[in-house]
Design a protein around this motif. Structure first.
Motif, PDB file in Angstrom:
ATOM      1  N   TRP A   1      -8.513  11.531  -7.590  1.00  0.00           N
ATOM      2  CA  TRP A   1      -7.872  11.168  -6.323  1.00  0.00           C
ATOM      3  C   TRP A   1      -7.710  12.432  -5.488  1.00  0.00           C
ATOM      4  O   TRP A   1      -8.019  13.542  -5.938  1.00  0.00           O
ATOM      5  CB  TRP A   1      -6.525  10.483  -6.560  1.00  0.00           C
TER       6      TRP A   1
ATOM      7  N   ARG B   1      -7.504   2.239 -12.826  1.00  0.00           N
ATOM      8  CA  ARG B   1      -8.212   1.433 -11.819  1.00  0.00           C
ATOM      9  C   ARG B   1      -7.233   0.494 -11.121  1.00  0.00           C
ATOM     10  O   ARG B   1      -7.301   0.304  -9.893  1.00  0.00           O
ATOM     11  CB  ARG B   1      -9.342   0.647 -12.476  1.00  0.00           C
TER      12      ARG B   1
ATOM     13  N   PHE C   1      -5.203   2.516  -8.686  1.00  0.00           N
ATOM     14  CA  PHE C   1      -5.941   2.862  -7.465  1.00  0.00           C
ATOM     15  C   PHE C   1      -6.094   1.658  -6.536  1.00  0.00           C
ATOM     16  O   PHE C   1      -6.078   1.805  -5.303  1.00  0.00           O
ATOM     17  CB  PHE C   1      -7.307   3.443  -7.813  1.00  0.00           C
TER      18      PHE C   1
ATOM     19  N   ASP D   1      -2.925   1.446  -4.826  1.00  0.00           N
ATOM     20  CA  ASP D   1      -2.823   2.555  -3.878  1.00  0.00           C
ATOM     21  C   ASP D   1      -3.588   2.259  -2.584  1.00  0.00           C
ATOM     22  O   ASP D   1      -3.179   2.669  -1.502  1.00  0.00           O
ATOM     23  CB  ASP D   1      -3.350   3.845  -4.523  1.00  0.00           C
TER      24      ASP D   1
ATOM     25  N   LEU E   1       1.379   9.191  -6.166  1.00  0.00           N
ATOM     26  CA  LEU E   1       0.607   8.238  -6.955  1.00  0.00           C
ATOM     27  C   LEU E   1       1.335   7.854  -8.241  1.00  0.00           C
ATOM     28  O   LEU E   1       1.299   6.707  -8.680  1.00  0.00           O
ATOM     29  CB  LEU E   1      -0.772   8.838  -7.270  1.00  0.00           C
TER      30      LEU E   1
ATOM     31  N   GLY F   1      -8.895   6.878  -4.348  1.00  0.00           N
ATOM     32  CA  GLY F   1      -9.093   7.311  -5.728  1.00  0.00           C
ATOM     33  C   GLY F   1     -10.094   6.435  -6.461  1.00  0.00           C
ATOM     34  O   GLY F   1     -10.353   5.287  -6.070  1.00  0.00           O
ATOM     35  N   ARG F   2     -10.636   6.972  -7.558  1.00  0.00           N
ATOM     36  CA  ARG F   2     -11.617   6.213  -8.338  1.00  0.00           C
ATOM     37  C   ARG F   2     -11.598   6.715  -9.783  1.00  0.00           C
ATOM     38  O   ARG F   2     -11.068   7.789 -10.079  1.00  0.00           O
ATOM     39  CB  ARG F   2     -13.021   6.379  -7.758  1.00  0.00           C
TER      40      ARG F   2
END
Length: 484
Positions: free
Chosen positions: A168, A116, A119, A122, A66, A142-143
């Protein structure tokens, strides 16, 4: 399981191998496995035990890269995602999903808005993260959650200033050392000849081309010449040891890295924390304990810098208490110090940090053909690195290309525990010392030094299989105490 995993040093001199791998860490083992599965004849020697060096000392995480999305390094992120999924596919018994939580503050580049955006990227880059995996190993997207929700869900964030938290999912290894050993077992299944406690003393070269190596059996001091068409130098921090006499040294700055196994109970999630230098540290749940990492030395170190500097340990604990004030760690909480020497790189500010890229060298310019050297720090992508190395070896040997199979063949697993696993390891997994059995074949000593009764019992069980005398059992216990 296929071929017997027996130590036979004389078999190393039986014929000319296509590939000799020197070094039995994760890079050496994955290379030997990949090459053998493609039909090459392979030998591997390790001067200590398989996976006993820096490979033993990693943070037990299998992550999807990530952090690479922060610099838009899509290629490295994709490789990490693919290899994370590959390990879950070929060794589902060895990994489990764990939430990772990083507290966030107001920041343009590291705050909630930036995470954000990361993600969202991602979701696209890791769109196939769960392809072909069982429901037990699928990873949610993820969040970012609010500060109050983060504190309610993760009490380890007590006292941490945050405006939100990023959540995540990655994997943590349930038994990192059995996973490492499984690559050795798979290599043997595919026909490779492996031996631990065999020290490669020098390469043999004919007219500028490598022809193998002279090795010494550390158990008998008997020397053997191994003939090989190519050599992979996977000796980690000691990468230059065999290259010195041929003036083929590679320039790799080295750092000491350190992780701490503690007696503290494992948190429910892996929790991140930032220190004043801007680096993130993590506390990871592993085998019921809290594992903290990773500390890095501020300057370069020699390849044999494996001791624990008390001042460095205190500095690391101070950084951890800065990042995780709720834990209030002391030296008394530390049950085992994982430490290793790893490749480093200099950032734009001149500061050194762990180099997450593999370093692969050929030495033809120095007049040494047929040798490939590799050094790296990333456990997750070692198989992919091995695949690329074997592609090179096929060319060096003059073989037509053969596709890699190592991403699709299940890694062997022995479903035993307790005394049964100790006995099996001693009889069938090339155990030579009590440390091999207690620290790397089983989890008996993975969390710290076992008590005296447990050590005596383990020495007796292993000793019965290997024919150790009472004196040898006592000597093995004493040697193991010294390691801790």
């Amino acid at each position: 399981m296929g071929a017997p995993f027996k130590r036979d040093v004389q078999a190393l001199a039986s014929h000319t191998f296509d590939v000799l791998v020197i070094g039995g860490g994760i890079y050496g083992l994955t290379t030997a496995c990949d090459a053998a599965q493609r039909g090459l004849s392979v030998a591997l020697v390790e001067r200590n035990d398989f996976g006993s060096g820096t490979t033993f000392n990693h943070l037990r995480t299998i992550h999807g890269g990530l952090r690479y999305l922060q610099t838009l390094d899509i290629a490295r992120a994709r490789e990490s995602i693919r290899e994370r999924r590959t390990l879950a596919h070929i060794a589902p018994w060895a990994v489990r999903p764990v939430p990772f939580v990083l507290p966030l503050q107001r920041s343009l580049t590291r705050g909630p808005l930036a995470m954000r955006a990361g993600f969202l990227l991602d979701v696209l880059v890791a769109r196939d993260r769960n392809e072909g995996l069982a429901a037990t190993h699928r990873l949610p997207a993820g969040r970012v959650i609010g500060a109050d929700a983060a504190r309610r869900s993760y009490p380890e964030l007590e006292g941490v200033h945050l405006t939100a938290a990023a959540v995540w999912y990655d994997y943590v290894t349930t038994d990192a050392d059995r996973l490492t050993l499984s690559w050795a077992l798979a290599a043997a299944d595919a026909g490779a000849t492996l031996a631990n406690y065999v020290d490669a003393e020098e390469l043999t070269v004919r007219e500028g081309r490598v022809s193998g190596a002279i090795v010494a059996d550390r158990q008998s001091d008997h020397r053997v010449r191994i003939e090989a068409r190519t050599v992979v130098n996977a000796t980690g921090a000691a990468v230059n040891r065999l290259l010195d006499r041929y003036h083929a040294n590679v320039s790799v700055p080295l750092l000491q890295a350190m992780n701490l196994v503690t007696t503290r109970p494992a948190p429910a999630a892996a929790i991140g924390g930032r220190i004043t230098s801007g680096r993130n540290l993590f506390v990871v749940p592993w085998q019921g304990r809290a594992l903290f990492g990773t500390w890095e030395s501020a300057s370069t170190c020699p390849p044999d810098a494996l001791g624990v500097d008390p001042d460095a340990l205190d500095a690391f604990i101070a950084e951890l208490n800065q990042a995780f004030s709720a834990f209030r760690l002391t030296r008394d909480d530390v049950s085992l110090v994982h430490r290793g020497v790893v490749p480093a790189r200099a950032g734009s500010d001149g500061n050194l940090s762990l180099d997450g890229r593999e370093l692969v060298f050929e030495h033809r310019r120095e007049g040494l053909t047929g040798v490939v050297s590799v050094a790296g720090t990333k456990y997750t992508t070692a198989r992919a690195v091995a695949e690329r190395i074997v592609d090179r070896l096929m060319t060096l040997i003059g073989r037509p290309p053969v596709p890699s199979r190592s991403a699709n063949i299940q890694l062997p697993h022995v479903d035993l525990a307790g005394d049964a696993l100790l006995r099996h390891a001693a009889a069938h997994e090339m155990v030579q010392t009590l440390a091999d059995a207690v620290m790397r074949r089983t989890a008996t000593g993975a969390l710290g030094r076992p008590d005296e009764a447990t050590l005596a019992h383990a020495a007796r069980v292993v000793g019965e299989e290997l024919g150790w005398s009472a004196d040898r059992q006592r000597a093995e216990i004493e040697a193991l105490r010294g390691m801790y």
